[in-house]
Scaffold this active site. Sequence first.
Site: not given
Length: 288
Positions: A84, A106, A136, A236
């Site tokens: 990721d 990303d 993204e 989170t």
Amino acid sequence: MPLASTGELVARAAARRTAVAAFNVITLEHVEAVVAGAETAAAPVVLQVSENAVAYRRGRLLPLARAARAAAERAAVPVALHLDHVRRDDLLRQAPAAGFSSVMYDASRLPYEANLAATRAAADWAHAQGLWIEAELGEVGGKNGEPPRDAHAPGARTVPGEARAFVADSGVDALAVAVGSSHAMTSRTAVLDHALLKRLTAALDVPLVLHGSSGVPDDALRAAVEGGIAKVNVGTALNIAMTRAVREFLTARPDAVDARGYLDAGRQAMAETVAGFIGVLRGPGSSP
């Protein structure tokens, strides 16, 4: 069971108008908790290792990746591995050998043309290796300690027409869209732009991904899935659950020194959080 493919899990979820949950892991306890929570919910899941997690592990991908793969292969539900928020090309190129079926590349911090060029090159390489690739457009703020972006700041939200062109020209398999969520939120107060999400879903023919989902209320998450989100990233919320459980354990037992006690409490809390998020995405009354 054998490692699952992220692309297949997401495609299956999209076809059913639901979403697969993807959880970011940092420690072995995170990995075990995600698998346990998914098994409790009897649902497939994606284990995600971010570039930040690799940096925390002193730049070494394989120790955590191999632990995640071992746990995935022993799971009672399908589990896929996803790399990721990759910015470094050298890390991207480690993904196939480490067992990852997918990556999120990303380059969203770059201007549009530079983002497109970098993502196109990453997608070409990833597809040649058999990897499913996510990118993204717009910018989901709060990553790397950055403050959340103003919802109305230029580039903060994904523009449907621009997104359509970006997907076509980059060749990515899924797109993370900026619709109001933010990374690293410790309160579930994000306000999603569901009207924008509806326009993005109509404009694009690839699955959409929601980042920063820890800060999104349950009802808004359900509405996002109904609006076209097929992959929901959570990180989170696991750290909040683990920290709270460890803190409570040590407060109640100030003389405790055996790490297994408080780490187990943290692991159990994270597993419950995983099962809870999967239940939200599945919706009331749905079967596993």
